[in-house]
Every structure is written in structure tokens, then in C-alpha cells.
Design a protein around this motif. Structure first.
Motif, PDB file in Angstrom:
ATOM      1  N   ARG A   7      46.293  40.876  -0.897  1.00  0.00           N
ATOM      2  CA  ARG A   7      46.267  39.811   0.105  1.00  0.00           C
ATOM      3  C   ARG A   7      45.940  38.465  -0.537  1.00  0.00           C
ATOM      4  O   ARG A   7      46.536  37.442  -0.211  1.00  0.00           O
ATOM      5  CB  ARG A   7      45.254  40.154   1.205  1.00  0.00           C
ATOM      6  N   CYS A   8      44.991  38.441  -1.469  1.00  0.00           N
ATOM      7  CA  CYS A   8      44.633  37.184  -2.157  1.00  0.00           C
ATOM      8  C   CYS A   8      45.782  36.685  -3.028  1.00  0.00           C
ATOM      9  O   CYS A   8      46.071  35.479  -3.049  1.00  0.00           O
ATOM     10  CB  CYS A   8      43.372  37.376  -2.996  1.00  0.00           C
ATOM     11  N   ALA A  17      48.954  37.268  -2.578  1.00  0.00           N
ATOM     12  CA  ALA A  17      49.994  36.764  -1.662  1.00  0.00           C
ATOM     13  C   ALA A  17      49.656  35.342  -1.217  1.00  0.00           C
ATOM     14  O   ALA A  17      50.543  34.476  -1.153  1.00  0.00           O
ATOM     15  CB  ALA A  17      50.127  37.687  -0.453  1.00  0.00           C
ATOM     16  N   GLU A  18      48.384  35.098  -0.935  1.00  0.00           N
ATOM     17  CA  GLU A  18      47.976  33.748  -0.515  1.00  0.00           C
ATOM     18  C   GLU A  18      48.118  32.748  -1.666  1.00  0.00           C
ATOM     19  O   GLU A  18      48.561  31.613  -1.459  1.00  0.00           O
ATOM     20  CB  GLU A  18      46.536  33.773  -0.002  1.00  0.00           C
ATOM     21  N   LYS A  28      50.269  32.906  -4.093  1.00  0.00           N
ATOM     22  CA  LYS A  28      51.711  32.660  -4.242  1.00  0.00           C
ATOM     23  C   LYS A  28      52.229  31.742  -3.146  1.00  0.00           C
ATOM     24  O   LYS A  28      53.060  30.867  -3.419  1.00  0.00           O
ATOM     25  CB  LYS A  28      52.476  33.983  -4.248  1.00  0.00           C
ATOM     26  N   THR A  29      51.741  31.921  -1.927  1.00  0.00           N
ATOM     27  CA  THR A  29      52.136  31.039  -0.822  1.00  0.00           C
ATOM     28  C   THR A  29      51.768  29.596  -1.139  1.00  0.00           C
ATOM     29  O   THR A  29      52.525  28.671  -0.836  1.00  0.00           O
ATOM     30  CB  THR A  29      51.446  31.482   0.497  1.00  0.00           C
ATOM     31  N   ARG A  30      50.640  29.396  -1.769  1.00  0.00           N
ATOM     32  CA  ARG A  30      50.161  28.056  -2.136  1.00  0.00           C
ATOM     33  C   ARG A  30      50.764  27.568  -3.457  1.00  0.00           C
ATOM     34  O   ARG A  30      50.447  26.476  -3.910  1.00  0.00           O
ATOM     35  CB  ARG A  30      48.639  28.046  -2.233  1.00  0.00           C
ATOM     36  N   LYS A  31      51.586  28.432  -4.080  1.00  0.00           N
ATOM     37  CA  LYS A  31      52.189  28.121  -5.383  1.00  0.00           C
ATOM     38  C   LYS A  31      51.123  27.806  -6.441  1.00  0.00           C
ATOM     39  O   LYS A  31      51.222  26.847  -7.203  1.00  0.00           O
ATOM     40  CB  LYS A  31      53.192  26.979  -5.244  1.00  0.00           C
TER      41      LYS A  31
END
Length: 175
Positions: free
Chosen positions: A54-55, A57-58, A60-63
């Protein structure tokens, strides 16, 4: 007088010993396990994978890149992942954040704030793994700290925010 066999032979018991043994057996039947063991929850590899996934993924979402660590209630490492491109030191720092958070049962940044306010060294605790930077978040389940999640590689505020996302993922899996 009654006689029972113990590990060394036969022992004679008086009436007080028999009353005590009766009480002890009665207590064990009424509340099984109370005298024999304590049970508690502890973060394991399943929860570590949930939090790390989960961390990451977050992140990566924030690049962004960084490291994510998960520790048990003693601060001992259960899982660690350093993303490609993350600084080498981020893995050690995330590990120290979860050590601090689990051992003190509070966010790792609270130690740094207390040290700054009190004018004492963070290593006052006698272990160089204690770290006062933000990014380590304890996991409380049923009122007990069962471990922690730590993130390193961004600002302390962002590290802590993402660590809390990992904590929330673990808690959601325990319901």
C-alpha cells in the motif's frame, strides 16, 4: 493425609495444600489459560506485505521513491523494501524509524521533538538505532502496540503521512 507423585517421588500433603490445589484447579477451569499463557497480537509477514504494498502504491502515485519498513512490537524488522532509485540510506533510516516507533509506542518524530524541547540527545536511550525523524508510525490494535510502519525518502511529513496509510491498510486487514 493424601499423597501425590511429583517429579522426585511421593510427597505427603496436608489439608491446606489440598485446599490450595482445589482452588488452583477451580480457577484454571473457570478461566482457562489465565495462569498458563498470555496471548497477544504481533505484526507478521502478511501484515508487512499489506503495508509495504500500500505504501509503495502511494509512493508511485506521487511519482516518488523511498523505502518502507515494518517492525513487530519489539522494533525488530519484519519486512523492508527499497524502491529502485531510492537512496541507499533510506533503507536504514526506515528501519530505525520503525525500531523507534515500536519501542517507544509513539511516532518516531515525537522523540526528536522531545529531544529538541528538552535539550538532550536523541541517543539518550542508549541505542544508536533510536531516531527522532518523522516517518515511523505505531500500529495500535485493541489498545496495544503490535508493531509499526516506517517510510523514508521524502520529507518527514510526507514519510509519516505515507506510513499512516500503511498502518490503515494493516488495521483494515485485521477487522
Amino acid at each position: 493425609m493424601q499423597a501425590i507423585i511429583n517429579g522426585f517421588g511421593i510427597k505427603k500433603l496436608g489439608s491446606i495444600d489440598i485446599v490450595f490445589m482445589f482452588w488452583l484447579v477451580k480457577l484454571m477451569i473457570a478461566q482457562p489459560g489465565t495462569l498458563l499463557m498470555n496471548s497477544y497480537f504481533q505484526l507478521g509477514d502478511d501484515e508487512a506485505r499489506i503495508a509495504i504494498d500500500r505504501c509503495i502504491a502511494e509512493l508511485k502515485t506521487r511519482k516518488k521513491t523511498g523505502s518502507v519498513a515494518v517492525a513487530d512490537s519489539h522494533g525488530e524488522l519484519v519486512g523492508l523494501l527499497r524502491m529502485n532509485g531510492a537512496g541507499f540510506a533510506t533503507a536504514t533510516i526506515a528501519t530505525n524509524k520503525v525500531f523507534t516507533s515500536s519501542r517507544l509506542r509513539q511516532p518516531s518524530g515525537d522523540l526528536g521533538k522531545a529531544a529538541a524541547e528538552g535539550g538532550w540527545d536523541v541517543h539518550y536511550h542508549g541505542d544508536s538505532r533510536y531516531l527522532g525523524w518523522e516517518g515511523g508510525a505505531p500500529v495500535f490494535f485493541q489498545g496495544t502496540c503490535i508493531g509499526s510502519v516506517g517510510v523514508s525518502g521524502l520529507t518527514g511529513e510526507e514519510d509519516f503521512e505515507i506510513a499512516q496509510i500503511g498502518v490503515a491498510a494493516i488495521l483494515a486487514s485485521l477487522d
